[in-house]
Design an enzyme around this catalytic site. Structure first.
Site, PDB file in Angstrom:
ATOM      1  N   GLU B  64       0.974  -0.833  -0.078  1.00 23.21           N
ATOM      2  CA  GLU B  64      -0.259   0.225   0.241  1.00 23.21           C
ATOM      3  C   GLU B  64       1.226   1.511   0.349  1.00 23.21           C
ATOM      4  O   GLU B  64       0.471   2.004  -0.604  1.00 23.21           O
ATOM      5  CB  GLU B  64      -1.065   0.199   1.330  1.00 23.21           C
ATOM      6  CG  GLU B  64      -1.776   1.366   1.597  1.00 23.21           C
ATOM      7  CD  GLU B  64      -2.154   1.329   2.663  1.00 23.21           C
ATOM      8  OE1 GLU B  64      -2.165   0.439   3.480  1.00 23.21           O
ATOM      9  OE2 GLU B  64      -3.044   2.363   3.054  1.00 23.21           O
ATOM     10  N   ASP B  68       0.554   4.124  -3.386  1.00 24.52           N
ATOM     11  CA  ASP B  68       0.038   5.083  -2.889  1.00 24.52           C
ATOM     12  C   ASP B  68       0.940   6.077  -4.062  1.00 24.52           C
ATOM     13  O   ASP B  68       0.691   7.437  -4.351  1.00 24.52           O
ATOM     14  CB  ASP B  68       0.452   5.428  -1.148  1.00 24.52           C
ATOM     15  CG  ASP B  68      -0.317   7.383  -0.824  1.00 24.52           C
ATOM     16  OD1 ASP B  68      -0.557   7.101  -1.887  1.00 24.52           O
ATOM     17  OD2 ASP B  68       1.301   7.462  -0.579  1.00 24.52           O
ATOM     18  N   ASN B 132      -7.091   1.098   0.179  1.00 23.09           N
ATOM     19  CA  ASN B 132      -5.964   0.862   0.643  1.00 23.09           C
ATOM     20  C   ASN B 132      -5.376  -0.044  -0.167  1.00 23.09           C
ATOM     21  O   ASN B 132      -4.363  -0.248  -0.147  1.00 23.09           O
ATOM     22  CB  ASN B 132      -6.033   0.111   2.567  1.00 23.09           C
ATOM     23  CG  ASN B 132      -6.326   1.413   3.282  1.00 23.09           C
ATOM     24  OD1 ASN B 132      -5.809   2.819   2.755  1.00 23.09           O
ATOM     25  ND2 ASN B 132      -6.025   1.246   4.611  1.00 23.09           N
ATOM     26  N   GLU B 135      -4.708   0.596  -3.932  1.00 24.33           N
ATOM     27  CA  GLU B 135      -2.944   1.208  -2.988  1.00 24.33           C
ATOM     28  C   GLU B 135      -2.425   0.121  -3.195  1.00 24.33           C
ATOM     29  O   GLU B 135      -1.480  -0.581  -4.110  1.00 24.33           O
ATOM     30  CB  GLU B 135      -3.011   1.817  -2.488  1.00 24.33           C
ATOM     31  CG  GLU B 135      -3.880   3.157  -2.656  1.00 24.33           C
ATOM     32  CD  GLU B 135      -3.514   4.164  -1.190  1.00 24.33           C
ATOM     33  OE1 GLU B 135      -3.279   5.408  -1.472  1.00 24.33           O
ATOM     34  OE2 GLU B 135      -3.644   3.711  -0.003  1.00 24.33           O
TER      35      GLU B 135
END
Lengths: 246, 246
Positions: B64, B68, B132, B135
């Site tokens: 994650e 991002d 989440n 990502e």
């Protein structure tokens, strides 16, 4: 040809020649800086054009916006593989140690990026210009030649593959360090920071650190945070000496 | 072979067979989700392992962290080229409208990402789990197959190339919108938000919006910000109706 006409004509030729010599030198410098022959030099002109010359769309700020994310991606990739057993909290902490304003400013300075900058005379460039240009340059390489080339450039210039342990020990805030140290050793530390206008009407902050009511260091800067950080760094070295002497 | 030995042996075979059927189904599902046959399925297991099962290094959180930044890079790239005449401020604003918690949660939900998740029974997944996991999935594709593939996935799932104008008009904070609207039209708007413990000892926030001392909407949520935002959205629709009726 009349004399004056000939003169103007020659001057135009010479101006064009000068421009072309300058442009060739710029292209050569960029090639050395980025490590390959750029596909389009235009984007590197944009990369090194200051807002004072072009406040709209063709200055370094759009590329800086792009470069910022690319640097974050490449450093995240590096940390993800370099520290396979560390959790997300550790990775985030290490990334912010590697990619912060002062680290990028230092890097931009090392690469002399502000010397390439095309700007209006007597422009105040701000204290983060070197780091901003580093981000902008990464953005330009990405636009010119794609992700892999921008990644290689970042790996070559920013990432020191041996430095994770050094980074872990790196102090990013001397103020936090000093406060922690004092609490641990049951010392009483106070920060007293005041502000004043100087002769040019610019706000200046003075910070004084006291250890058990005795002044141990002072700092002065244009922001409260910086003044306290300068004073804290001085206190850190002073205290370190003291501890070593004991 | 004694009867009980044979029984255990058969049960082991059947367990292995079951696992292998499950695993094949998982691989097939991932292939459909990401649009190519993964080089290593391992990273997708990591991507869909919740912290409740593995709290150290092999859960979705590290991916994650990586994903991002990649999403930010790809969206920045898209905006840089899609809006060549807009300045860095505009690009930043548009990016945060495209890549925020609620946009990513919506996207993760659309892709049913939480159904792939391997977790301990009765685990509270939190309200941002879908975003989440989106990502994390981007991070897994990057690790498995490189930047270009993760970029393609983001372009296919997140980026709607026609929607810049829609985005410009998108309201990201109804509270700011309502306050601005009231100021412009010289109305007096007040927010009154109170907190209380409910029966399960969980903090609940109640927000009441008054227009010239008359209650026009209410909101209730587990944070002050959310409660005010819910109340503001209701006020927005109520006021919109009012304005249309006039």
């Amino acid at each position: 040809m009349k004399f004056w006409k000939k003169n103007i004509f020659q001057s135009l030729i010479s101006k064009k020649k000068n421009f072309s010599i300058q442009e060739k030198a710029f292209q050569k410098q960029i090639e050395i800086l980025i490590g390959y022959k750029p596909i389009s030099i235009e984007i590197f002109h944009e990369c090194f054009t200051h807002t004072s010359l072009n406040s709209d769309d063709k200055n370094f700020e759009r590329l800086e916006f792009l470069g910022d994310s690319i640097i974050s991606t490449v450093v995240s990739d590096f940390l993800f593989h370099k520290a396979p057993n560390k959790d997300e909290g550790y990775l985030t902490q290490m990334r912010s140690k590697m990619v912060n304003r002062s680290a990028l400013n230092l890097l931009g300075k090392k690469l002399n990026l502000s010397t390439y900058l095309n700007k209006r005379k007597n422009t105040n460039l701000g204290k983060n210009i070197e780091g901003n240009l580093y981000e902008s340059l990464v953005g330009a390489i990405y636009v010119d030649k794609g992700f892999i080339f921008s990644k290689k450039f970042i790996e070559r210039t920013l990432i020191n593959t041996d430095d994770l342990i050094n980074l872990e020990n790196k102090i990013t805030s001397y103020k936090s360090y000093i406060l922690e140290w004092a609490q641990k050793n049951k010392f009483n530390i106070t920060f007293e920071t005041s502000q004043e206008d100087n002769a040019e009407n610019i706000l200046i902050f003075d910070s004084v650190i006291k250890l058990n009511d005795q002044i141990i260091s002072k700092g002065r800067a244009s922001s409260k945070k910086s003044a306290e950080e300068i004073a804290s760094k001085r206190a850190y070295y002073k205290l370190n000496n003291k501890i070593n002497k004991l």
